[in-house]
Design a protein around this motif. Structure first.
Motif, PDB file in Angstrom:
ATOM      1  N   MET A   1       0.843  -1.184   0.000  1.00  0.00           N
ATOM      2  CA  MET A   1       0.000   0.000   0.000  1.00  0.00           C
ATOM      3  C   MET A   1       0.881   1.238   0.000  1.00  0.00           C
ATOM      4  N   LEU A   2       0.750   2.036  -1.040  1.00  0.00           N
ATOM      5  CA  LEU A   2       1.458   3.304  -1.138  1.00  0.00           C
ATOM      6  C   LEU A   2       0.479   4.407  -0.763  1.00  0.00           C
ATOM      7  N   ILE A   3       0.793   5.159   0.273  1.00  0.00           N
ATOM      8  CA  ILE A   3      -0.086   6.208   0.766  1.00  0.00           C
ATOM      9  C   ILE A   3       0.637   7.536   0.604  1.00  0.00           C
ATOM     10  N   SER A   4      -0.006   8.483  -0.070  1.00  0.00           N
ATOM     11  CA  SER A   4       0.609   9.787  -0.276  1.00  0.00           C
ATOM     12  C   SER A   4      -0.457  10.860  -0.189  1.00  0.00           C
ATOM     13  N   GLY A   5      -0.053  12.055   0.226  1.00  0.00           N
ATOM     14  CA  GLY A   5      -1.025  13.130   0.317  1.00  0.00           C
ATOM     15  C   GLY A   5      -0.651  14.152   1.367  1.00  0.00           C
ATOM     16  N   PRO A   6      -1.626  14.950   1.774  1.00  0.00           N
ATOM     17  CA  PRO A   6      -1.358  16.066   2.677  1.00  0.00           C
ATOM     18  C   PRO A   6      -0.797  15.651   4.032  1.00  0.00           C
ATOM     19  N   PHE A   7      -1.230  14.487   4.566  1.00  0.00           N
ATOM     20  CA  PHE A   7      -0.745  14.113   5.888  1.00  0.00           C
ATOM     21  C   PHE A   7       0.566  13.348   5.769  1.00  0.00           C
ATOM     22  N   GLY A   8       1.307  13.278   6.852  1.00  0.00           N
ATOM     23  CA  GLY A   8       2.550  12.517   6.869  1.00  0.00           C
ATOM     24  C   GLY A   8       3.660  13.223   6.122  1.00  0.00           C
ATOM     25  N   ALA A   9       4.705  12.476   5.834  1.00  0.00           N
ATOM     26  CA  ALA A   9       5.878  13.037   5.169  1.00  0.00           C
ATOM     27  C   ALA A   9       5.752  12.951   3.658  1.00  0.00           C
ATOM     28  N   GLY A  10       4.548  12.798   3.164  1.00  0.00           N
ATOM     29  CA  GLY A  10       4.337  12.784   1.731  1.00  0.00           C
ATOM     30  C   GLY A  10       4.201  11.402   1.140  1.00  0.00           C
ATOM     31  N   ARG A  11       4.837  10.397   1.741  1.00  0.00           N
ATOM     32  CA  ARG A  11       4.793   9.065   1.159  1.00  0.00           C
ATOM     33  C   ARG A  11       5.097   8.022   2.232  1.00  0.00           C
ATOM     34  N   SER A  12       4.199   7.048   2.343  1.00  0.00           N
ATOM     35  CA  SER A  12       4.419   5.918   3.249  1.00  0.00           C
ATOM     36  C   SER A  12       4.100   4.646   2.477  1.00  0.00           C
ATOM     37  N   VAL A  13       4.848   3.594   2.759  1.00  0.00           N
ATOM     38  CA  VAL A  13       4.620   2.315   2.086  1.00  0.00           C
ATOM     39  C   VAL A  13       4.454   1.240   3.157  1.00  0.00           C
ATOM     40  N   LEU A  14       3.313   0.548   3.088  1.00  0.00           N
ATOM     41  CA  LEU A  14       3.049  -0.573   3.978  1.00  0.00           C
ATOM     42  C   LEU A  14       3.100  -1.843   3.140  1.00  0.00           C
ATOM     43  N   GLU A  15       3.972  -2.778   3.518  1.00  0.00           N
ATOM     44  CA  GLU A  15       4.109  -4.045   2.793  1.00  0.00           C
ATOM     45  C   GLU A  15       3.951  -5.179   3.783  1.00  0.00           C
ATOM     46  N   GLY A  16       3.188  -6.202   3.391  1.00  0.00           N
ATOM     47  CA  GLY A  16       2.970  -7.290   4.317  1.00  0.00           C
ATOM     48  C   GLY A  16       2.629  -8.592   3.651  1.00  0.00           C
ATOM     49  N   GLY A  17       2.697  -9.642   4.463  1.00  0.00           N
ATOM     50  CA  GLY A  17       2.380 -10.990   4.016  1.00  0.00           C
ATOM     51  C   GLY A  17       2.498 -11.930   5.193  1.00  0.00           C
ATOM     52  N   PRO A  18       2.500 -13.234   4.924  1.00  0.00           N
ATOM     53  CA  PRO A  18       2.558 -14.218   6.009  1.00  0.00           C
ATOM     54  C   PRO A  18       3.793 -14.099   6.891  1.00  0.00           C
ATOM     55  N   ASP A  19       4.878 -13.518   6.361  1.00  0.00           N
ATOM     56  CA  ASP A  19       6.125 -13.419   7.117  1.00  0.00           C
ATOM     57  C   ASP A  19       6.250 -12.115   7.912  1.00  0.00           C
ATOM     58  N   GLY A  20       5.224 -11.270   7.887  1.00  0.00           N
ATOM     59  CA  GLY A  20       5.270 -10.050   8.684  1.00  0.00           C
ATOM     60  C   GLY A  20       4.911  -8.815   7.880  1.00  0.00           C
ATOM     61  N   VAL A  21       5.031  -7.664   8.535  1.00  0.00           N
ATOM     62  CA  VAL A  21       4.614  -6.385   7.966  1.00  0.00           C
ATOM     63  C   VAL A  21       5.709  -5.361   8.181  1.00  0.00           C
ATOM     64  N   VAL A  22       5.927  -4.512   7.162  1.00  0.00           N
ATOM     65  CA  VAL A  22       6.921  -3.446   7.255  1.00  0.00           C
ATOM     66  C   VAL A  22       6.275  -2.147   6.810  1.00  0.00           C
ATOM     67  N   LEU A  23       6.461  -1.100   7.597  1.00  0.00           N
ATOM     68  CA  LEU A  23       6.010   0.243   7.235  1.00  0.00           C
ATOM     69  C   LEU A  23       7.233   1.123   7.041  1.00  0.00           C
ATOM     70  N   THR A  24       7.316   1.781   5.882  1.00  0.00           N
ATOM     71  CA  THR A  24       8.414   2.691   5.590  1.00  0.00           C
ATOM     72  C   THR A  24       7.852   4.097   5.423  1.00  0.00           C
ATOM     73  N   THR A  25       8.353   5.035   6.225  1.00  0.00           N
ATOM     74  CA  THR A  25       7.925   6.426   6.150  1.00  0.00           C
ATOM     75  C   THR A  25       9.157   7.321   6.038  1.00  0.00           C
ATOM     76  N   GLY A  26       8.922   8.628   5.998  1.00  0.00           N
ATOM     77  CA  GLY A  26      10.037   9.560   5.984  1.00  0.00           C
ATOM     78  C   GLY A  26      10.837   9.526   7.267  1.00  0.00           C
ATOM     79  N   GLU A  27      10.249   8.979   8.331  1.00  0.00           N
ATOM     80  CA  GLU A  27      10.929   8.924   9.631  1.00  0.00           C
ATOM     81  C   GLU A  27      11.692   7.628   9.858  1.00  0.00           C
ATOM     82  N   GLY A  28      11.424   6.603   9.054  1.00  0.00           N
ATOM     83  CA  GLY A  28      12.130   5.349   9.263  1.00  0.00           C
ATOM     84  C   GLY A  28      11.353   4.144   8.766  1.00  0.00           C
TER      85      GLY A  28
END
Length: 198
Positions: free
Chosen positions: A70-97
């Motif tokens: 899931m690529l999320i972009s827009g007025p909130f946040g640092a402009g772009r966040s990516v949420l990736e997931g599956g059976p082995d876990g979930v990772v969120l990447t933002t401008g902060e880390g």
């Protein structure tokens, strides 16, 4: 808040108006195909309203056989966040880390202190209840889902669109206590590319 919208984003829907209207037997005819559908791409807008805030974002969600991006972009946040997931876990990447957890619910608890039933969203976005939690379903005059109650959430299906001979939710409103998320999909592509292809 960015993570909350990112994770909620997994449920949206809107597209060009279909050439023919929904009919009484359409839901029964397509339901087995929807249940088997495990790959798609959708793009749209997500709005989240809380007692203290209201924000919106653009969403681009790609799903393939239990894996999602899931690529999320827009007025909130640092402009772009990516949420990736599956059976082995979930990772969120933002401008902060970059943040990881075993489940999206755990990730939300870690980052926000509250959680959403993210594991149910891939079903809800297809108009289906999650198979692992009890639910109540109200149907409209054409036998399509109109209101789904599950895991404390109320999901109202406000509009539908047609893509690849499937009727899919175009607009959904999801409520939990005084939280309200509105999902509007501008583009549905059932059977689209692998997560990470976009």
């Amino acid at each position: 808040m960015t993570l909350g919208l990112a994770l909620l984003a997994g449920c949206a829907s809107q597209s060009p108006a279909p050439e023919s209207p929904r009919e009484k037997g359409d839901w029964a005819d397509q339901k087995p195909r929807l249940e088997a559908l495990d790959s798609w791409r959708l793009a749209g807008k997500l709005g989240l309203r809380t007692p203290n805030d209201a924000q919106s974002a653009n969403l681009d969600w790609t799903q393939r056989a239990g894996r999602y991006r899931m690529l999320i972009s827009g007025p909130f946040g640092a402009g772009r966040s990516v949420l990736e997931g599956g059976p082995d876990g979930v990772v969120l990447t933002t401008g902060e880390g970059r943040y990881a957890a075993d489940t999206p619910e755990q990730l939300m608890e870690q980052q926000l202190g509250w959680s959403l039933p993210i594991s149910a969203l891939d079903n809800w976005v297809r108009g289906l209840p999650s198979p692992i939690v009890e639910y109540q379903l109200t149907r409209d005059a054409l036998n399509f889902p109109q209101r789904l109650r599950q895991a404390g959430w109320v999901i109202d299906y406000r509009d539908w669109t047609q893509a690849d001979d499937l009727w899919l939710p175009r607009r959904m409103v999801m409520s939990f206590a005084d939280w309200r998320a509105t999902l509007v999909v501008n583009e549905w592509q059932p059977g689209a590319a692998e997560p990470g292809d976009g």
